[in-house]
Design a protein around this motif. Structure first.
Motif, mmCIF file in Angstrom:
data_model
loop_
_atom_site.group_PDB
_atom_site.id
_atom_site.type_symbol
_atom_site.label_atom_id
_atom_site.label_comp_id
_atom_site.label_asym_id
_atom_site.label_seq_id
_atom_site.Cartn_x
_atom_site.Cartn_y
_atom_site.Cartn_z
ATOM 1 N N GLU A 170 0.849 -1.189 0.000
ATOM 2 C CA GLU A 170 0.000 0.000 0.000
ATOM 3 C C GLU A 170 0.884 1.237 0.000
ATOM 4 O O GLU A 170 1.855 1.311 0.759
ATOM 5 N N ALA A 171 0.569 2.169 -0.872
ATOM 6 C CA ALA A 171 1.356 3.397 -0.975
ATOM 7 C C ALA A 171 0.754 4.464 -0.065
ATOM 8 O O ALA A 171 -0.421 4.381 0.302
ATOM 9 N N LYS A 200 -2.194 -2.665 -3.628
ATOM 10 C CA LYS A 200 -1.927 -3.678 -4.646
ATOM 11 C C LYS A 200 -1.896 -5.049 -4.003
ATOM 12 O O LYS A 200 -1.230 -5.256 -2.993
ATOM 13 N N LEU A 201 -2.658 -5.991 -4.595
ATOM 14 C CA LEU A 201 -2.671 -7.363 -4.094
ATOM 15 C C LEU A 201 -2.057 -8.287 -5.132
ATOM 16 O O LEU A 201 -2.371 -8.176 -6.324
ATOM 17 N N LEU A 202 -1.208 -9.178 -4.654
ATOM 18 C CA LEU A 202 -0.696 -10.245 -5.507
ATOM 19 C C LEU A 202 -1.438 -11.510 -5.102
ATOM 20 O O LEU A 202 -1.367 -11.934 -3.944
ATOM 21 N N MET A 207 -6.063 -1.329 -6.397
ATOM 22 C CA MET A 207 -7.148 -0.395 -6.077
ATOM 23 C C MET A 207 -6.549 1.002 -6.029
ATOM 24 O O MET A 207 -5.568 1.245 -5.339
ATOM 25 N N ILE A 208 -7.148 1.891 -6.780
ATOM 26 C CA ILE A 208 -6.630 3.255 -6.872
ATOM 27 C C ILE A 208 -7.692 4.232 -6.371
ATOM 28 O O ILE A 208 -8.757 4.348 -6.993
ATOM 29 N N LEU A 229 3.443 4.794 -6.921
ATOM 30 C CA LEU A 229 4.788 4.357 -7.303
ATOM 31 C C LEU A 229 5.382 3.477 -6.215
ATOM 32 O O LEU A 229 6.033 2.481 -6.474
ATOM 33 N N GLU A 230 5.066 3.866 -4.969
ATOM 34 C CA GLU A 230 5.636 3.122 -3.841
ATOM 35 C C GLU A 230 5.052 1.725 -3.740
ATOM 36 O O GLU A 230 5.636 0.835 -3.163
#
Ligand code: SF4
Length: 359
Positions: free
Chosen positions: A74-75, A81-83, A96-97, A334-335
């Motif tokens: 998570e940024a 972001k999930l893998l 998810m944005i 980005l993070e």
């Protein structure tokens, strides 16, 4: 042992037919889907308004979620972001944005394939090609999983983009069925106008999509407005000449009344020059499209660079001066390694290192 079937591969009518054989009334199917899709249940045991015997039977036959969460990042800007690892061990990413300035807008970016054959030179997902298509249940499950995470925070999913790993129109049937299910009132109920399918361009599939009677947005990942540069950046583009692609987009506009979006990822010194502005404006005008500019998220081991913010703003201004409706999409997360395919690549890289060390 026989593998249990996945509930999300079914529609309520499929489950109702199955339950009918067990002597259960059809409305039970809606109850099950409500628990699984809207209330985030991951176990039949939690569906407390179902008879216990039915819960036990369903648990023996079906599984609600197939994927295991391998990594989560998570940024600071909230991008998540999930893998996910599927039952065959294949991994995909879902992101998810949260939108800036719109406190309730939550967009999920879904993958449609494991890997990708398109091979865009600047993308981590394309490295290694495509391994397989995701099923409709696997695509839907990504949205449901992200929605459940959001629900735990008092938020819900509001928008969906098919812009993650893979070429959605190369997995046409699963993609279109996933769109219908994400939109369905018994499922997440997300309006079609809030769903975007992004393609690198398969003219015949674009025409087929226009005939589906959907009101979704079509986004064309253009990235270069000149044929030769586009073929350099997107090897798959050799199968679809620009003229044919633009004719298909024009057909989509005329048939659906929905403007196509041109996605254009700015790569420093490659496609962000003055002549690129002119050519891009010409195409956008020709098919009455608006343009979404993105700044490249660098990928380790790939030679492309992110343009300066000033350069991107100048490119945007030059497009607008030519009368084009254009926006610069803020680069989020980005993070969180939000560039397509990076989280998976770093995971696969580490797994390989582990495998190598054991041989
Ligand atoms: S950018 Fe999209 S289409 Fe291109 S290789 Fe990556 S996943 Fe495939």
């Amino acid at each position: 042992m026989i593998e249990r079937r996945s509930l999300l591969e079914w529609r309520p009518e499929n489950l109702a037919a199955h339950l009918g054989k067990l002597g259960e009334p059809p409305y039970r199917a809606r109850q099950v889907f409500d628990w699984a899709l809207m209330r985030g249940a991951t176990r039949f045991a939690d569906m407390t308004d179902l008879p216990r015997s039915l819960r036990d039977t369903l648990a023996k036959e079906l599984v609600i979620r197939c994927a295991t969460e391998i990594r989560r990042s998570e940024a600071p800007d909230g991008t998540l972001k999930l893998l996910l690892a599927w039952r065959d061990g294949a991994t995909t990413e879902s992101v998810m944005i949260p939108a800036e300035g719109n406190r309730r807008r939550r967009t999920v970016c879904l993958s449609t394939q494991v890997g990708c054959d398109v091979g865009c030179r600047f993308c981590a997902s394309g490295i290694g090609g495509s391994l397989r298509n995701l099923s409709v249940g696997e695509i839907l499950e990504q949205a449901v999983t992200i929605d459940s995470v959001l629900a735990g925070r008092g938020e819900r999913l509001t928008h969906v983009v098919f812009m993650g790993m893979g070429e959605p129109l190369a997995n046409y049937r699963a993609t279109v069925e996933a769109v219908r299910r994400i939109n369905a009132p018994w499922s997440l109920g997300i309006a079609q106008r809030r769903i975007t399918v992004s393609t690198v361009g398969l003219p015949r599939q674009i025409i087929r999509l226009a005939d589906e009677g959907l009101q979704i947005t079509l986004a064309l990942s253009l990235h270069a407005a000149r044929e030769s540069l586009r073929r350099d950046l997107i090897p798959w583009a050799t199968h679809a000449p620009l003229a044919e692609l633009l004719a298909a987009c024009r057909f989509y506009l005329e048939k659906t009344g929905r403007e196509v979006t041109l996605e254009y990822c700015l790569l420093a010194g490659v496609n962000d020059r003055q002549e690129d502005v002119q050519e891009l404006a010409h195409i956008a005008r020709h098919i009455r499209a608006h343009v979404n500019l993105m700044m490249y998220n660098p990928v380790d081991s790939l030679p492309f660079k992110r343009p300066s913010r000033g350069g991107a703003i100048a490119f945007l201004a030059a497009l607008r001066e030519r009368g084009i409706n254009a926006h610069l999409r803020e680069s989020r997360g980005l993070e969180a390694a939000a560039a397509c395919g990076q989280l998976r690549r770093s995971h696969v890289g580490r797994s390989r290192m582990r495998d190598d060390s054991t041989t």
